[in-house]
Design a protein around this motif. Sequence first.
Motif, mmCIF file in Angstrom:
data_model
loop_
_atom_site.group_PDB
_atom_site.id
_atom_site.type_symbol
_atom_site.label_atom_id
_atom_site.label_comp_id
_atom_site.label_asym_id
_atom_site.label_seq_id
_atom_site.Cartn_x
_atom_site.Cartn_y
_atom_site.Cartn_z
ATOM 1 N N TRP A 75 -9.077 -6.201 6.849
ATOM 2 C CA TRP A 75 -7.906 -5.730 6.111
ATOM 3 C C TRP A 75 -7.946 -6.305 4.694
ATOM 4 N N THR A 108 -1.198 -3.600 -2.101
ATOM 5 C CA THR A 108 -1.727 -2.529 -1.249
ATOM 6 C C THR A 108 -2.554 -3.156 -0.131
ATOM 7 N N ILE A 109 -2.579 -2.467 1.011
ATOM 8 C CA ILE A 109 -3.370 -2.919 2.160
ATOM 9 C C ILE A 109 -4.169 -1.728 2.670
ATOM 10 N N VAL A 165 -6.241 -6.878 1.151
ATOM 11 C CA VAL A 165 -4.942 -6.962 0.484
ATOM 12 C C VAL A 165 -5.189 -7.128 -1.011
ATOM 13 N N LYS A 206 2.620 -3.620 10.685
ATOM 14 C CA LYS A 206 3.034 -2.217 10.677
ATOM 15 C C LYS A 206 1.835 -1.282 10.649
ATOM 16 N N GLN A 207 0.763 -1.706 9.956
ATOM 17 C CA GLN A 207 -0.416 -0.850 9.847
ATOM 18 C C GLN A 207 -1.398 -1.049 11.003
ATOM 19 N N GLY A 267 6.124 -10.058 2.228
ATOM 20 C CA GLY A 267 6.104 -8.945 3.176
ATOM 21 C C GLY A 267 4.724 -8.525 3.623
ATOM 22 N N ILE A 268 3.704 -9.336 3.298
ATOM 23 C CA ILE A 268 2.341 -8.949 3.649
ATOM 24 C C ILE A 268 2.137 -8.982 5.158
ATOM 25 N N GLU A 269 2.633 -10.029 5.829
ATOM 26 C CA GLU A 269 2.457 -10.129 7.282
ATOM 27 C C GLU A 269 3.130 -8.954 7.991
ATOM 28 N N LYS A 270 4.325 -8.626 7.535
ATOM 29 C CA LYS A 270 5.059 -7.521 8.145
ATOM 30 C C LYS A 270 4.320 -6.205 7.952
ATOM 31 N N GLN A 271 3.762 -6.002 6.758
ATOM 32 C CA GLN A 271 3.058 -4.754 6.485
ATOM 33 C C GLN A 271 1.752 -4.675 7.260
ATOM 34 N N LEU A 272 1.079 -5.806 7.446
ATOM 35 C CA LEU A 272 -0.151 -5.814 8.239
ATOM 36 C C LEU A 272 0.131 -5.407 9.679
#
Length: 507
Positions: A381, A369-370, A383, A421-422, A414-419
């Motif tokens: 942020w 979760t982020i 994580v 995105k948010q 996928g953490i970088e991608k989700q960061l």
Amino acid sequence: MPDFIDRVTLHLKAGKGGNGVASVRREKFKPLGGPDGANGGHGGDIVLVADRNETSLLTLQRNPHQVAPNGAPGAGDLRHGKRGEDLVLTVPVGTVVKDEDGSVLADLSHDGDRYIAALGGFGGLGNAALASPKRRAPGFALLGEEGEEKDVRLELKSVADVALVGFPSAGKSSLIAAMSAARPKIADYPFTTLVPNLGVVDAGSARFTMADVPGLIPGASEGKGLGHEFLRHIERCSAIVHVLDCATLEPGRDPLTDLDTIEAELNAYAKDVPPMEGVVPLMKRPRVVVLNKADVPEARELAEFVQAEIEKRKVPVYIVSAVSHEGLKELKFALASLVEKMREYMAPAEAETRAVIRPLDRRESNAFTIRRLEYEGEPLWEVRGYKPERWVRQTDFANDEAVGYLADRLNTLGIEKQLIKQGARAGDSVVIGSAEDGFVFDFEPLVSTGAELLSPRGTDDRLYERHRATHAERKAAYHENMDAKEAARQELLDERNRGIWTDPEVE
């Protein structure tokens, strides 16, 4: 200190995983033979096992701090570290395991039930396990993970077929002593029994267990007397036996009033007992009323007077004397028959294969979760997730290559991608773990490390096989080189003869 302990808090620490090792195999004429660093061993788990030979939690109360062995570190030449041995703690059958908030984690109600109360830490991977076609010579290894450290509460609920309930000094201890081999303390004052007594009763070929629940008085379900401590010991019984004192001299007490009072306390307590699959609710279990102390003339007269009134409630009634043993044989066989019927009713649930009870294992979960926080006016942020937090704990931050490997893993998850995105931007602070004690770094998406600018991370050209030229190949290369030199000299001489090369000082 009493020998019977039915509640204890344990402080558990599972074993730490051993560190992996970074090593390179060295052989004669081949000093760099490839990575051969092995993995560290996993830390030992702490396991609770129900054992019918255990009767109390006294041993654990004397030793509440329990630590499992650590795993051994790996070594070169692919020698893996030894796994830490599991620490096995035996507890009585009927032990309930709860967390610090009181939530039930496991119910060890059968002999042999096992519950892993604390998981040992993962052993760190050695560089041999980290090698891949793109990373042929990792110069790092992963650290071992810390084992789980937590507190659990153990509560013992007696596993008896028949529970004897009643007012203090009603004769419960005398009754269980007369019907079994148990020898509880018996005296002529209230609250003589301070712990539940358990006895085994033989009735012909049948056998059942009987336990008394001490200290039930009005308000027991609210903590008065000893009822608040010991009412839980009736939760697993098949039948409830009301032991009524027909010889009491206390004002305002008689068998009918005592029966109504205890039933009211049981009903109040039953509201807090969660339903169990395949188990009859507490207030629907069969009842038997025992009018005790019939050896006293006045008590017998009172027992005969109230017997018909109780029978109107469709409850079996037995007039007995624990002193003269009057009526005990009939009571014994009646209870054996009742217990047998309840066992047949419970047979399907009892016949199920007992499995090892494990806590929710998040080790295989990729979930994370982020969330965006504010810290001193700047975005932070956070994580959270088992894998990213474990990867951070296993990283040696003194090794740049290990840090780069961590970055690759987080990106793959996928953490970088989700960061992005948010709404995270380059330069924002990111914490992996809790905001209070997690690992904080600056977010720099898609930035290559310095090592990658020179060569692929984790490679070493010395490990690649090179072709060694033969004598004929070296001779041919020599002649080719000499021919090239002679051709160059001849070309320079021709140019000079044609006047291309001139000396300005010569006219």
